[in-house]
Write an enzyme that holds these catalytic residues in place. Structure first.
Site, PDB file in Angstrom:
ATOM      1  CD  GLU A   1      -7.838  32.172  15.574  1.00  0.00           C
ATOM      2  OE1 GLU A   1      -7.150  31.509  14.592  1.00  0.00           O
ATOM      3  OE2 GLU A   1      -8.552  32.777  15.446  1.00  0.00           O
TER       4      GLU A   1
ATOM      5  CD  GLU B   1      -6.656  34.924  11.502  1.00  0.00           C
ATOM      6  OE1 GLU B   1      -7.042  34.645  10.584  1.00  0.00           O
ATOM      7  OE2 GLU B   1      -5.895  34.498  12.377  1.00  0.00           O
TER       8      GLU B   1
HETATM    9  O1  AHR Z   1      -8.598  28.332  13.764  1.00  0.00           O
HETATM   10  C1  AHR Z   1      -8.796  28.326  12.386  1.00  0.00           C
HETATM   11  C2  AHR Z   1      -8.562  29.599  11.532  1.00  0.00           C
HETATM   12  O2  AHR Z   1      -7.327  30.140  11.653  1.00  0.00           O
HETATM   13  C3  AHR Z   1      -9.503  30.711  12.452  1.00  0.00           C
HETATM   14  O3  AHR Z   1     -10.615  30.838  12.174  1.00  0.00           O
HETATM   15  C4  AHR Z   1      -9.020  31.986  11.879  1.00  0.00           C
HETATM   16  O4  AHR Z   1      -9.108  32.803  12.560  1.00  0.00           O
HETATM   17  C5  AHR Z   1      -7.388  31.578  11.726  1.00  0.00           C
HETATM   18  O5  AHR Z   1      -6.921  31.902  10.291  1.00  0.00           O
END
Ligand code: AHR
Length: 499
Positions: free
Chosen positions: A294, A175
């Protein structure tokens, strides 16, 4: 009450693409109680001799995870992997800035590899593009993947690990478009750094596959320009573009929330278009696929800052039936987009934003645990291009959507298939005709359903089996046709075999 009929047309020759096994991946971050008290909990009566929780491993094995992404997440962007290897008593206790927690480093790269082997999942490692250097990224590849006779491979051996880990999948940062990220960069700076890191990493091991950071979600002000820019710079050195998304019923609008698949598909479609555009612009023969590394429901507002505690309770979302039905649709989208989506990791596998919660002596499974398990165990072979004729459902966010959200798979090698059906209606059951257009010699051999009357129904420690996947009676197939009545708020899975 029932509404007008639906018809699902399935043809095992009408395939989309092979279903990548890596779509059934998970994500484990040093955040909250995912690693400590989730995976690694030496004081628990459930711990094995390595300190790994046996009950958690069993639940993860039941979900047949194919890959696990580690160690973060936002944690990654401040992580020095050297702090997590070597003798445990010499590893530093540190302030961890991303989640404002206390990191003991008792679990690191080698423990993670051991854990992956124990649940039979391929490791997917991240390299730090926040505070980390391209040199440290390449060194970690050497530490993990070179057999012996070099500085970092010999260090691994000194740490008691003789054989290389042969890690194939590598996330180049996390990210990096987000201002919340430690060492956040603009797209050009990130892509230039990621390209140089990937170059060195692939020189260390040309067999690895690299994942470029895409946008953190489709609401980022830089989306999708970030993706285009980063792809244009780093195209030839990357194999996947990452996408992240956390869904939620933030406006208490269950009808729209239950139509979330529309949004998921649009997100994939836009990024697929971006991939095609960049490939054409670069006149490239190389292909890049999507890695949704994610994804999860996350909106209920638990704390995310750890007050400098060890293993604080962070983001321990309690999932209900409607969340599970969104997860089921997400998995349907993975199948329907399997021509471009090749990796997906649910965030996260235990305790943090997870459908599994531990306490020292027990494990609680939330409804979405069962939705994932059904799909990860039964979607095999090719995804099928299913034609769905279903009554429409009005939603505020997405206008009219089909009441049913459906995907299907077929494995030509075994002649076995599966159909995954979500009924989004909160009130109406849907009598549904299933028509296998080429399936004269086919039978349904098993059927399961996860359903309930209250979208907010949950499992609790006191009542852990409120919402689970139950076996239901198997509809009869005659001349390639079967009929099933799909109750409101339900996820139904049917598996087929030769008759
Ligand atoms: O999964 C939790 C968080 O969400 C992660 O660390 C990040 O990549 C995202 O914003």
């Amino acid at each position: 009450m029932s509404t007008s009929k639906a018809q699902i047309l399935i043809d095992t020759n009408r395939t989309i693409a092979p279903i990548s096994p890596l779509l059934f991946g998970g994500f484990a971050e040093h955040m909250g109680r995912c690693i400590y008290e989730g995976i690694y909990d030496p004081k628990s009566p459930q711990a094995d001799e390595r300190g790994f929780r046996k009950d958690v491993m069993e639940a993860l094995r039941d979900q047949t995870y194919t890959t696990i992404r580690y160690p973060g997440g936002n944690f990654l962007s401040g992580y020095d992997w050297l702090n997590g290897v070597g003798p445990r008593d010499q590893r530093p206790r540190q302030r961890e800035l991303a989640w404002q927690s206390l990191e003991t480093n008792q679990f690191g790269t080698n423990e993670f590899m051991e854990f992956c082997r124990s649940i039979d999942a391929a490791p997917m490692l991240g390299v730090n593009m926040g505070t980390g250097t391209i040199q440290a990224a390449a060194d970690l590849v050497e530490y993990c993947n070179v057999s012996h006779g070099t500085k970092w491979s010999d260090l691994r051996i000194k740490h008691g690990v003789q054989d290389p880990h042969n890690v194939r999948y590598w996330c180049v940062g996390n990210e990096m478009d987000g201002p919340w990220q430690i060492g956040h960069l603009d797209a050009v700076s990130y892509a230039n750094k990621a390209l140089e890191a990937a170059k060195m990493m692939k020189w260390q091991d040309p067999t690895i596959q690299t994942i470029l950071c895409g946008s953190s979600n489709d609401q980022m002000p830089t989306y999708p320009e970030w993706d285009r820019t980063a792809l244009e710079i780093a195209w030839e050195h990357m194999d996947y573009l990452s996408m992240h998304y956390y869904a939620g019923n933030r406006k208490e609008d269950t009808a729209s929330f239950l139509a979330s698949a529309v949004l998921f598909e649009r997100f994939v479609d836009s990024l697929e278009g971006t991939l095609r555009y960049v490939k054409a612009k670069r006149r490239s023969k190389h292909d890049i696929y999507l890695s949704w590394d994610e994804w999860q429901v996350w909106y209920k507002g638990d704390p995310v800052q750890g007050k400098w505690e060890e293993a604080p309770h962070l983001a321990e979302e309690i999932y209900n039936l409607e969340d599970a039905l969104v997860v089921a649709q997400w998995l349907n989208v993975f199948l329907r987009k399997s021509h471009v989506l090749k990796i997906a990791c649910v965030a996260q596998i235990v305790n943090v934003i997870s459908w599994l919660h531990t306490r020292p002596d027990g494990l609680l499974k939330h409804p979405s645990y069962y939705a994932f398990k059904l799909v990860s165990n039964h979607a095999r072979g090719d995804a099928l291009d299913v034609h769905v004729k279903a009554p429409a459902l009005e939603t505020k966010e997405y206008d009219a959507v089909p009441t049913l959200d459906v995907s299907a798979s077929y494995n030509a090698e075994t002649d076995e298939g599966a159909v995954f059906l979500v009924n989004r209606s909160q009130t109406e059951s849907v009598p549904t005709d299933l028509v296998w257009q080429d399936g004269q010699g086919l039978a349904i051999d098993k059927a399961w359903q996860l359903a309930g009357s209250d979208p907010k129904a949950v499992n609790s420690w006191e009542s852990p089996k409120q919402i689970t996947a139950k076996s239901i009676s198997v509809p009869t197939v005659e001349n390639g046709r079967a009929t099933i009545n799909l109750p409101p708020l339900s996820f139904t899975v049917l598996t087929t075999c030769p008759s």
